[in-house]
Motif scaffolding. Sequence first.
Motif, PDB file in Angstrom:
ATOM      1  N   PRO A 100      29.744  48.928 152.885  1.00  0.00           N
ATOM      2  CA  PRO A 100      29.466  49.935 153.844  1.00  0.00           C
ATOM      3  C   PRO A 100      29.277  51.253 153.224  1.00  0.00           C
ATOM      4  O   PRO A 100      28.890  52.281 153.839  1.00  0.00           O
ATOM      5  N   MET A 113      26.679  55.587 162.008  1.00  0.00           N
ATOM      6  CA  MET A 113      27.455  54.677 161.421  1.00  0.00           C
ATOM      7  C   MET A 113      28.245  54.061 162.725  1.00  0.00           C
ATOM      8  O   MET A 113      28.337  52.851 162.737  1.00  0.00           O
ATOM      9  N   ALA A 166      28.283  44.310 156.650  1.00  0.00           N
ATOM     10  CA  ALA A 166      27.266  44.604 155.353  1.00  0.00           C
ATOM     11  C   ALA A 166      28.185  44.402 153.983  1.00  0.00           C
ATOM     12  O   ALA A 166      29.303  44.445 154.233  1.00  0.00           O
ATOM     13  N   TYR A 185      25.863  51.923 152.265  1.00  0.00           N
ATOM     14  CA  TYR A 185      25.128  52.073 153.619  1.00  0.00           C
ATOM     15  C   TYR A 185      25.396  53.515 154.093  1.00  0.00           C
ATOM     16  O   TYR A 185      24.380  54.022 154.573  1.00  0.00           O
ATOM     17  N   VAL A 229      27.396  47.377 160.530  1.00  0.00           N
ATOM     18  CA  VAL A 229      27.808  47.933 159.094  1.00  0.00           C
ATOM     19  C   VAL A 229      28.994  47.313 158.590  1.00  0.00           C
ATOM     20  O   VAL A 229      28.999  47.071 157.361  1.00  0.00           O
ATOM     21  N   THR A 232      23.245  55.817 151.883  1.00  0.00           N
ATOM     22  CA  THR A 232      22.063  55.732 152.209  1.00  0.00           C
ATOM     23  C   THR A 232      21.759  56.678 153.603  1.00  0.00           C
ATOM     24  O   THR A 232      20.639  57.438 153.625  1.00  0.00           O
ATOM     25  N   VAL A 233      22.483  56.317 154.746  1.00  0.00           N
ATOM     26  CA  VAL A 233      22.324  56.993 155.838  1.00  0.00           C
ATOM     27  C   VAL A 233      22.394  58.469 155.668  1.00  0.00           C
ATOM     28  O   VAL A 233      21.399  59.286 156.158  1.00  0.00           O
ATOM     29  N   MET A 277      17.408  53.304 148.261  1.00  0.00           N
ATOM     30  CA  MET A 277      18.009  54.201 149.339  1.00  0.00           C
ATOM     31  C   MET A 277      16.978  54.969 149.846  1.00  0.00           C
ATOM     32  O   MET A 277      16.879  55.557 151.028  1.00  0.00           O
TER      33      MET A 277
END
Length: 168
Positions: free
Chosen positions: A59, A46, A56, A62, A53, A65-66, A135
């Motif tokens: 976040p 991140m 986005a 996000y 990010v 998902t990461v 995701m």
Amino acid sequence: MKSAQEDAYLEFVTARAKAMYRSAYVLAAGDTHLAEDLVQETLGRMYVHWKRVARADNPVAYAQTVLVRTFLSLRRRRSTGERPLGMVPDRATSGPDTALRLALLDALAQLPPRDRAVLLLRYWEDRSIEETAQMLRLSSSAVRSQGTRALGRLRALLGDSLADLVPH
């Protein structure tokens, strides 16, 4: 990284690190060290892409998902055969749901990583089927069927003894 962007990143980390750790802990089936590694890896990724990010729409999604993709990627490339033999908590736990929580974590540890990821996103994070599919880079029908199979496996692992663990 510029000071304003760095401040925004630090604010994000401060606000979300505990929730990310809880999700990572479930994914790692109670392995605190793996959960810490997953959060650290996610936050590192991140940081590298924070400028993108921050722009986005969400976040937090996000980051989630990461986190899940990092977990799945780590599980695919894990070359060590090291496996813990028993669960030793880092600190004493207490409360009415301790036995239930430990039984659930033990059962989750026996599921394949992708099954754990689907269950985490759908039921722990309360994500929709579409969000989970996006995701995990799966179709909605694949998420539905994998979720159904994962729940079936979890029920089979927990068996009837789960009712004994729930306080009345």
